[in-house]
Design an enzyme around this catalytic site. Structure first.
Site, PDB file in Angstrom:
ATOM      1  N   CYS A 146       0.825  -1.211   0.000  1.00  0.00           N
ATOM      2  CA  CYS A 146       0.000   0.000   0.000  1.00  0.00           C
ATOM      3  C   CYS A 146       0.863   1.267   0.000  1.00  0.00           C
ATOM      4  CB  CYS A 146      -0.976  -0.011   1.166  1.00  0.00           C
ATOM      5  SG  CYS A 146      -0.255  -0.497   2.741  1.00  0.00           S
TER       6      CYS A 146
HETATM    7  N1  LIG Z   1      -4.202  -4.260   5.016  1.00  0.00           N
HETATM    8  C1  LIG Z   1      -3.686  -3.589   3.997  1.00  0.00           C
HETATM    9  O1  LIG Z   1      -3.894  -2.371   3.834  1.00  0.00           O
HETATM   10  C2  LIG Z   1      -2.818  -4.302   3.005  1.00  0.00           C
HETATM   11  C3  LIG Z   1      -2.312  -3.562   1.936  1.00  0.00           C
HETATM   12  C4  LIG Z   1      -1.506  -4.184   0.988  1.00  0.00           C
HETATM   13  C5  LIG Z   1      -1.184  -5.506   1.135  1.00  0.00           C
HETATM   14  N2  LIG Z   1      -1.674  -6.213   2.193  1.00  0.00           N
HETATM   15  C6  LIG Z   1      -1.266  -7.620   2.316  1.00  0.00           C
HETATM   16  O2  LIG Z   1      -2.409  -8.472   2.229  1.00  0.00           O
HETATM   17  C7  LIG Z   1      -2.181  -9.638   3.013  1.00  0.00           C
HETATM   18  C8  LIG Z   1      -3.355  -9.778   3.996  1.00  0.00           C
HETATM   19  O3  LIG Z   1      -3.344  -8.623   4.831  1.00  0.00           O
HETATM   20  P1  LIG Z   1      -4.593  -8.204   5.722  1.00  0.00           P
HETATM   21  O4  LIG Z   1      -4.371  -6.793   6.084  1.00  0.00           O
HETATM   22  O5  LIG Z   1      -5.851  -8.610   5.072  1.00  0.00           O
HETATM   23  O6  LIG Z   1      -4.357  -9.124   7.013  1.00  0.00           O
HETATM   24  P2  LIG Z   1      -5.462  -9.712   8.025  1.00  0.00           P
HETATM   25  O7  LIG Z   1      -6.617  -8.795   8.102  1.00  0.00           O
HETATM   26  O8  LIG Z   1      -4.719 -10.022   9.269  1.00  0.00           O
HETATM   27  O9  LIG Z   1      -5.936 -11.062   7.326  1.00  0.00           O
HETATM   28  C9  LIG Z   1      -5.053 -12.148   7.200  1.00  0.00           C
HETATM   29  C10 LIG Z   1      -5.779 -13.297   6.534  1.00  0.00           C
HETATM   30  O10 LIG Z   1      -4.881 -14.406   6.422  1.00  0.00           O
HETATM   31  C11 LIG Z   1      -5.423 -15.520   7.127  1.00  0.00           C
HETATM   32  N3  LIG Z   1      -4.320 -16.231   7.799  1.00  0.00           N
HETATM   33  C12 LIG Z   1      -3.679 -15.896   8.957  1.00  0.00           C
HETATM   34  N4  LIG Z   1      -2.725 -16.802   9.249  1.00  0.00           N
HETATM   35  C13 LIG Z   1      -2.781 -17.740   8.269  1.00  0.00           C
HETATM   36  C14 LIG Z   1      -2.077 -18.932   8.014  1.00  0.00           C
HETATM   37  N5  LIG Z   1      -1.103 -19.368   8.848  1.00  0.00           N
HETATM   38  N6  LIG Z   1      -2.391 -19.668   6.926  1.00  0.00           N
HETATM   39  C15 LIG Z   1      -3.381 -19.257   6.076  1.00  0.00           C
HETATM   40  N7  LIG Z   1      -4.097 -18.135   6.281  1.00  0.00           N
HETATM   41  C16 LIG Z   1      -3.779 -17.371   7.348  1.00  0.00           C
HETATM   42  C17 LIG Z   1      -6.397 -14.953   8.122  1.00  0.00           C
HETATM   43  O11 LIG Z   1      -7.369 -15.954   8.420  1.00  0.00           O
HETATM   44  P3  LIG Z   1      -8.152 -15.991   9.845  1.00  0.00           P
HETATM   45  O12 LIG Z   1      -8.619 -14.600  10.116  1.00  0.00           O
HETATM   46  O13 LIG Z   1      -9.264 -16.922   9.556  1.00  0.00           O
HETATM   47  O14 LIG Z   1      -7.173 -16.504  10.844  1.00  0.00           O
HETATM   48  C18 LIG Z   1      -6.992 -13.788   7.329  1.00  0.00           C
HETATM   49  O15 LIG Z   1      -7.963 -14.236   6.427  1.00  0.00           O
HETATM   50  C19 LIG Z   1      -0.835  -9.440   3.731  1.00  0.00           C
HETATM   51  O16 LIG Z   1       0.178 -10.118   3.023  1.00  0.00           O
HETATM   52  C20 LIG Z   1      -0.634  -7.940   3.656  1.00  0.00           C
HETATM   53  O17 LIG Z   1       0.717  -7.559   3.675  1.00  0.00           O
HETATM   54  C21 LIG Z   1      -2.483  -5.646   3.124  1.00  0.00           C
END
Ligand SMILES: NC(=O)c1ccc[n+]([C@@H]2O[C@H](COP(=O)([O-])OP(=O)(O)OC[C@H]3O[C@@H](n4cnc5c(N)ncnc54)[C@H](OP(=O)(O)O)[C@@H]3O)[C@@H](O)[C@H]2O)c1
Length: 343
Positions: A146
């Site tokens: 981001c």
């Molecule tokens: N948030 C942002 O603004 C943003 C921006 C750019 C990129 N990203 C990237 O997008 C990805 C997800 O980020 P997020 O912000 O959505 O994080 P998040 O809200 O913490 O969600 C993480 C997701 O991954 C799942 N997960 C956690 N541990 C896992 C494991 N060991 N094996 C398989 N699944 C697992 C979680 O499932 P449960 O909840 O069911 O445990 C949840 O669905 C990351 O790589 C992050 O760097 C995020």
């Protein structure tokens, strides 16, 4: 043509935002939605804003669940994508919101992430010079981080036009708390965040720094060094990036403005605001748009560029869907045509 799509990490913020956008996409059918600790839950309990998908049940994130779809979105913690992607068919379009395949340098990956480099995929920021050509027909796409989305959109026009010095780039960004994901962390609870701001990852340690340098260096044709300081802002979504760089001798304000305006003249989602109007995060909230303004500070010899995006939309899920559209030859703006939701 209907395209079947699976979304992993659908219980998280990035995966949830992918679902929000896809639920309005005319060419897509949403198949498996997967999670980890929340597998077995009804989506409506975790993401009640996703009305049309409320009764869908999250299933465990496995290759078997994801296989059989035309497109698979991975919205997992970094380090989880490579193994899953390697076991999905080569003809499946895999779009990774995580960091695993963004960096071209294995050394930079190992330094900032401390594990083996999984390889480099086409980079899902279509507005970069030459990026669309690499996305057309791609079967693996790395969605940018981001912060790097906002910083590259802010500065690439100046580097691509050879107007900026490469060794004195300073960036300060403010991000909403959803940038850190949905899992509980003390520093992100309301009492800590409301009415307060703080820096973190200071001193060149933030993992997005090499990704910014990569994109700016590719545009400049020479190595670009970035001093990046992120700050946490008391808002759920949004990034305000302020990026400054020294301009090359003889470059004036009109030349700078002409370069930025030309770079984004035909872009559906990136807008250079009329002179004097500065961007605000609320203007792009929930939308795939980025807004940019710049000024020349002759006293300091620097250009100052402010860029705003929604970290979950243009900064992740919107960029992912836009890249999917390009890869599959769909209308680039399909599913993304809505405006922001200010105030
Ligand atoms: N948030 C942002 O603004 C943003 C921006 C750019 C990129 N990203 C990237 O997008 C990805 C997800 O980020 P997020 O912000 O959505 O994080 P998040 O809200 O913490 O969600 C993480 C997701 O991954 C799942 N997960 C956690 N541990 C896992 C494991 N060991 N094996 C398989 N699944 C697992 C979680 O499932 P449960 O909840 O069911 O445990 C949840 O669905 C990351 O790589 C992050 O760097 C995020």
């Amino acid at each position: 043509m209907t395209i079947s799509v699976a979304v992993s990490g659908a219980s998280g913020y990035a995966g949830g935002e992918v679902l929000r956008l896809l639920s309005n996409h005319p060419d897509v059918t949403i198949g498996a939605i997967t999670a980890h600790s929340n597998a077995g839950q009804r989506l409506g309990e975790l993401a009640p804003h996703l009305h049309s998908l409320a009764d869908r049940i999250l299933v465990e994130t496995t290759v078997e669940q994801l296989r059989g779809h035309d497109v698979v979105f991975l919205a997992l913690p970094h380090g989880h994508s490579a193994e899953i992607a390697s076991r999905l068919p080569a003809e499946t379009l895999v779009i990774d919101a995580g960091a695993d395949h963004r960096l071209e340098s294995p050394e930079a990956w190992e330094k900032f992430y401390g594990s083996a480099h999984a390889g480099t995929w086409p980079y899902g920021l279509p507005e970069l010079p030459g990026a669309r050509e690499l996305l057309v027909g791609a079967k693996r796409i790395a969605v940018p981080g981001c912060y790097p989305t906002s910083v590259q959109l802010a500065l690439v026009p100046g580097f691509a036009a050879n107007l900026l010095e490469p060794d004195d780039v300073v960036v300060v960004s403010a991000s909403g708390t959803s940038g850190a994901g949905k899992s509980a962390k003390i520093n992100l609870i309301g009492s800590e965040v409301m009415g307060s701001m703080n820096p973190y990852g200071v001193g060149g340690s933030h993992r997005h720094t090499p990704e910014m340098e990569q994109g700016l260096s590719n545009a400049a044709g020479v190595p670009v060094t970035v001093s990046f300081t992120p700050t946490l802002a008391p808002m759920p979504r949004g990034i305000l990036t302020t990026a400054t760089a020294k301009v090359k001798p003889g470059v004036d304000e009109a030349t700078l403005r002409a370069a930025w305006t030309a770079a984004y003249a035909d872009e559906p989602f990136v807008h250079v605001l009329p002179e004097g109007q500065w961007p605000a995060t609320s203007s792009v909230m929930g939308s795939n748009h980025a807004q940019i303004q710049l000024a020349f500070d002759p006293h300091a010899g620097r250009v100052i560029v402010s860029a705003v995006i929604d970290n979950l939309t243009k900064g992740t899920a919107g960029g992912a869907v836009q890249s999917m559209n390009i890869a599959l030859g769909l209308n680039e703006t399909a599913g993304l045509a809505h405006e922001g939701v200010a105030p």
